[in-house]
Design a protein around this motif. Structure first.
Motif, PDB file in Angstrom:
ATOM      1  N   GLU A 168      65.701  28.521  73.924  1.00  0.00           N
ATOM      2  CA  GLU A 168      64.926  27.870  74.979  1.00  0.00           C
ATOM      3  C   GLU A 168      65.504  28.192  76.355  1.00  0.00           C
ATOM      4  OE1 GLU A 168      62.134  26.469  74.547  1.00  0.00           O
ATOM      5  OE2 GLU A 168      62.097  26.105  72.388  1.00  0.00           O
ATOM      6  N   ASN A 169      66.833  28.217  76.462  1.00  0.00           N
ATOM      7  CA  ASN A 169      67.469  28.573  77.738  1.00  0.00           C
ATOM      8  C   ASN A 169      67.128  30.005  78.126  1.00  0.00           C
ATOM      9  OD1 ASN A 169      68.630  26.044  77.805  1.00  0.00           O
ATOM     10  ND2 ASN A 169      70.647  26.724  77.121  1.00  0.00           N
ATOM     11  N   GLY A 170      67.097  30.889  77.136  1.00  0.00           N
ATOM     12  CA  GLY A 170      66.741  32.281  77.416  1.00  0.00           C
ATOM     13  C   GLY A 170      65.317  32.414  77.919  1.00  0.00           C
ATOM     14  N   MET A 198      76.511  25.691  70.801  1.00  0.00           N
ATOM     15  CA  MET A 198      76.345  26.269  69.468  1.00  0.00           C
ATOM     16  C   MET A 198      75.006  25.909  68.821  1.00  0.00           C
ATOM     17  SD  MET A 198      79.087  27.942  69.498  1.00  0.00           S
ATOM     18  CE  MET A 198      79.082  28.676  67.866  1.00  0.00           C
ATOM     19  N   ASP A 199      74.038  25.588  69.640  1.00  0.00           N
ATOM     20  CA  ASP A 199      72.699  25.266  69.155  1.00  0.00           C
ATOM     21  C   ASP A 199      71.807  26.485  69.408  1.00  0.00           C
ATOM     22  OD1 ASP A 199      69.982  24.427  69.019  1.00  0.00           O
ATOM     23  OD2 ASP A 199      70.579  22.341  69.371  1.00  0.00           O
ATOM     24  N   PHE A 200      71.434  27.215  68.323  1.00  0.00           N
ATOM     25  CA  PHE A 200      70.647  28.433  68.479  1.00  0.00           C
ATOM     26  C   PHE A 200      69.298  28.156  69.125  1.00  0.00           C
ATOM     27  CE2 PHE A 200      73.367  29.871  64.840  1.00  0.00           C
ATOM     28  CZ  PHE A 200      73.942  30.953  65.483  1.00  0.00           C
ATOM     29  N   ASP A 201      68.633  27.072  68.722  1.00  0.00           N
ATOM     30  CA  ASP A 201      67.329  26.766  69.300  1.00  0.00           C
ATOM     31  C   ASP A 201      67.435  26.499  70.796  1.00  0.00           C
ATOM     32  OD1 ASP A 201      65.997  27.064  66.902  1.00  0.00           O
ATOM     33  OD2 ASP A 201      66.143  24.943  66.365  1.00  0.00           O
ATOM     34  N   ARG A 202      68.477  25.768  71.187  1.00  0.00           N
ATOM     35  CA  ARG A 202      68.664  25.501  72.611  1.00  0.00           C
ATOM     36  C   ARG A 202      68.965  26.785  73.367  1.00  0.00           C
ATOM     37  NH1 ARG A 202      73.119  21.181  73.821  1.00  0.00           N
ATOM     38  NH2 ARG A 202      71.539  19.864  72.816  1.00  0.00           N
ATOM     39  N   VAL A 231      61.953  39.420  76.172  1.00  0.00           N
ATOM     40  CA  VAL A 231      62.734  39.927  77.311  1.00  0.00           C
ATOM     41  C   VAL A 231      64.181  39.460  77.200  1.00  0.00           C
ATOM     42  CG1 VAL A 231      62.989  39.888  79.820  1.00  0.00           C
ATOM     43  CG2 VAL A 231      60.703  40.003  78.804  1.00  0.00           C
ATOM     44  N   SER A 232      64.352  38.187  76.855  1.00  0.00           N
ATOM     45  CA  SER A 232      65.689  37.625  76.735  1.00  0.00           C
ATOM     46  C   SER A 232      66.510  38.357  75.677  1.00  0.00           C
ATOM     47  CB  SER A 232      65.599  36.131  76.394  1.00  0.00           C
ATOM     48  OG  SER A 232      66.885  35.571  76.218  1.00  0.00           O
ATOM     49  N   THR A 233      65.924  38.562  74.492  1.00  0.00           N
ATOM     50  CA  THR A 233      66.681  39.214  73.422  1.00  0.00           C
ATOM     51  C   THR A 233      66.932  40.683  73.731  1.00  0.00           C
ATOM     52  OG1 THR A 233      64.649  39.614  72.149  1.00  0.00           O
ATOM     53  CG2 THR A 233      65.887  37.609  71.658  1.00  0.00           C
ATOM     54  N   ALA A 234      66.008  41.324  74.430  1.00  0.00           N
ATOM     55  CA  ALA A 234      66.225  42.727  74.805  1.00  0.00           C
ATOM     56  C   ALA A 234      67.404  42.872  75.748  1.00  0.00           C
ATOM     57  CB  ALA A 234      64.961  43.300  75.448  1.00  0.00           C
ATOM     58  N   ARG A 235      67.658  41.847  76.541  1.00  0.00           N
ATOM     59  CA  ARG A 235      68.718  41.914  77.542  1.00  0.00           C
ATOM     60  C   ARG A 235      70.019  41.256  77.081  1.00  0.00           C
ATOM     61  NH1 ARG A 235      66.928  43.881  82.176  1.00  0.00           N
ATOM     62  NH2 ARG A 235      68.837  43.197  83.186  1.00  0.00           N
ATOM     63  N   THR A 236      70.048  40.768  75.851  1.00  0.00           N
ATOM     64  CA  THR A 236      71.216  40.046  75.354  1.00  0.00           C
ATOM     65  C   THR A 236      72.127  40.971  74.551  1.00  0.00           C
ATOM     66  OG1 THR A 236      70.007  37.944  75.243  1.00  0.00           O
ATOM     67  CG2 THR A 236      71.995  38.140  73.894  1.00  0.00           C
ATOM     68  N   ASP A 276      53.985  29.317  73.238  1.00  0.00           N
ATOM     69  CA  ASP A 276      52.744  30.011  73.522  1.00  0.00           C
ATOM     70  C   ASP A 276      53.020  31.507  73.681  1.00  0.00           C
ATOM     71  OD1 ASP A 276      53.714  30.389  76.151  1.00  0.00           O
ATOM     72  OD2 ASP A 276      52.466  28.799  77.007  1.00  0.00           O
ATOM     73  N   VAL A 277      51.974  32.272  73.936  1.00  0.00           N
ATOM     74  CA  VAL A 277      52.113  33.731  74.037  1.00  0.00           C
ATOM     75  C   VAL A 277      53.127  34.119  75.107  1.00  0.00           C
ATOM     76  CG1 VAL A 277      50.870  35.812  74.764  1.00  0.00           C
ATOM     77  CG2 VAL A 277      49.847  34.260  73.083  1.00  0.00           C
ATOM     78  N   HIS A 278      53.068  33.460  76.259  1.00  0.00           N
ATOM     79  CA  HIS A 278      53.993  33.772  77.344  1.00  0.00           C
ATOM     80  C   HIS A 278      55.433  33.440  76.955  1.00  0.00           C
ATOM     81  CE1 HIS A 278      54.894  33.439  81.971  1.00  0.00           C
ATOM     82  NE2 HIS A 278      55.484  34.477  81.404  1.00  0.00           N
ATOM     83  N   ASP A 279      55.639  32.348  76.240  1.00  0.00           N
ATOM     84  CA  ASP A 279      56.983  31.980  75.782  1.00  0.00           C
ATOM     85  C   ASP A 279      57.581  33.080  74.896  1.00  0.00           C
ATOM     86  OD1 ASP A 279      57.014  29.438  77.008  1.00  0.00           O
ATOM     87  OD2 ASP A 279      56.053  28.506  75.274  1.00  0.00           O
ATOM     88  N   VAL A 280      56.775  33.574  73.950  1.00  0.00           N
ATOM     89  CA  VAL A 280      57.289  34.601  73.043  1.00  0.00           C
ATOM     90  C   VAL A 280      57.614  35.872  73.819  1.00  0.00           C
ATOM     91  CG1 VAL A 280      56.835  36.002  70.992  1.00  0.00           C
ATOM     92  CG2 VAL A 280      56.015  33.643  71.099  1.00  0.00           C
ATOM     93  N   LEU A 281      56.773  36.224  74.775  1.00  0.00           N
ATOM     94  CA  LEU A 281      57.061  37.395  75.604  1.00  0.00           C
ATOM     95  C   LEU A 281      58.384  37.217  76.343  1.00  0.00           C
ATOM     96  CD1 LEU A 281      56.121  40.113  76.809  1.00  0.00           C
ATOM     97  CD2 LEU A 281      55.035  38.787  78.639  1.00  0.00           C
ATOM     98  N   ALA A 282      58.599  36.044  76.937  1.00  0.00           N
ATOM     99  CA  ALA A 282      59.858  35.794  77.648  1.00  0.00           C
ATOM    100  C   ALA A 282      61.050  35.851  76.695  1.00  0.00           C
ATOM    101  CB  ALA A 282      59.791  34.435  78.352  1.00  0.00           C
ATOM    102  N   HIS A 283      60.866  35.364  75.465  1.00  0.00           N
ATOM    103  CA  HIS A 283      61.927  35.440  74.467  1.00  0.00           C
ATOM    104  C   HIS A 283      62.269  36.894  74.162  1.00  0.00           C
ATOM    105  CE1 HIS A 283      64.321  34.570  70.926  1.00  0.00           C
ATOM    106  NE2 HIS A 283      63.514  35.321  70.203  1.00  0.00           N
TER     107      HIS A 283
END
Length: 223
Positions: free
Chosen positions: A76-78, A69-73, A50-55, A41-48
């Motif tokens: 989701e963890n991020g 080694m599971d990119f999707d997992r 944030v995660s990628t900005a900080r990675t 959802d919209v909130h999930d993408v926003l959190a993603h």
């Protein structure tokens, strides 16, 4: 011509800030709208975002190892780490991370893919018009077309097609023509559903039919 690293980061930082401004007045129910990114959802993408900005490089490897080694997992963890109970707190986190220049060990063009594609993942369901620098769209699309779907790109989706950006005249590939605005070509190649009326040409229906539910942006490091 590919943009310099400094130009890419200027664009990414500006897009993060612009997205934060666009989302400042959302109602509670709007945060739960399905995004263009399948399953989020919209909130999930926003959190993603944030995660990628900080990675950075080290944290990317650590997170991938933790996800076996599971990119999707790992994605989701991020999201789980950075998605606050109150979406406004997640939005504030994006504002704080907006000017970071952290990146996984991948081509820097993936940062443009992240900023533009995920920006549209959020904006289109909300009815918010997004405007992105044409050079950024062209560079992001060129990268996606060189990158296999298994690594987050869209090369196979455009196989046998000639994509033409009606905004700039830039073209890629050989085969049945598909003409559209660059942003729509980028979204379709990145596995997003694009209304077929936005795509014109002999290959339009084929490109549109490849997009729903498919993997998405940038070199395996992103969804």
């Amino acid at each position: 011509m590919r943009a310099s690293a400094a130009t890419i980061w200027q664009t990414v930082h500006a897009e993060r800030r612009r997205l934060a401004a666009d989302l400042a007045g959302l109602r509670d129910d709007q945060w739960r709208l399905p995004s263009l990114c399948p399953g989020w959802d919209v909130h999930d993408v926003l959190a993603h975002l944030v995660s990628t900005a900080r990675t950075g490089r080290v944290s990317f490897v650590r997170d991938l190892l933790m996800a076996r080694m599971d990119f999707d997992r790992a994605n989701e963890n991020g999201i789980a780490r950075h998605k606050s109970q109150d979406p406004r707190a997640t939005l504030q986190a994006l504002k704080k991370a907006a000017d970071l220049t952290r990146t996984p060990p991948v081509n820097l063009a993936t940062r443009l893919v992240e900023a533009v594609v995920h920006g549209e993942d959020i904006r289109r369901p909300l009815g918010i018009a997004g405007r992105y620098p044409e050079p950024a769209i062209v560079q992001a699309l060129g990268y996606q077309l060189r990158t296999p779907v298994s690594f987050g790109g869209g090369r196979e989706r455009a196989a046998g097609l000639r994509l033409i950006d009606r905004s700039t005249g830039a073209a890629w590939g050989e085969g049945d023509a598909v003409e559209a605005d660059g942003i729509d070509l980028l979204l379709a190649v990145s596995g997003r559903r694009v209304d077929q009326e936005r795509l014109v040409g002999a290959g339009a229906s084929r490109l549109a039919s490849t997009t729903p539910g498919a993997p998405t942006t940038g070199s395996g490091a992103q969804r």
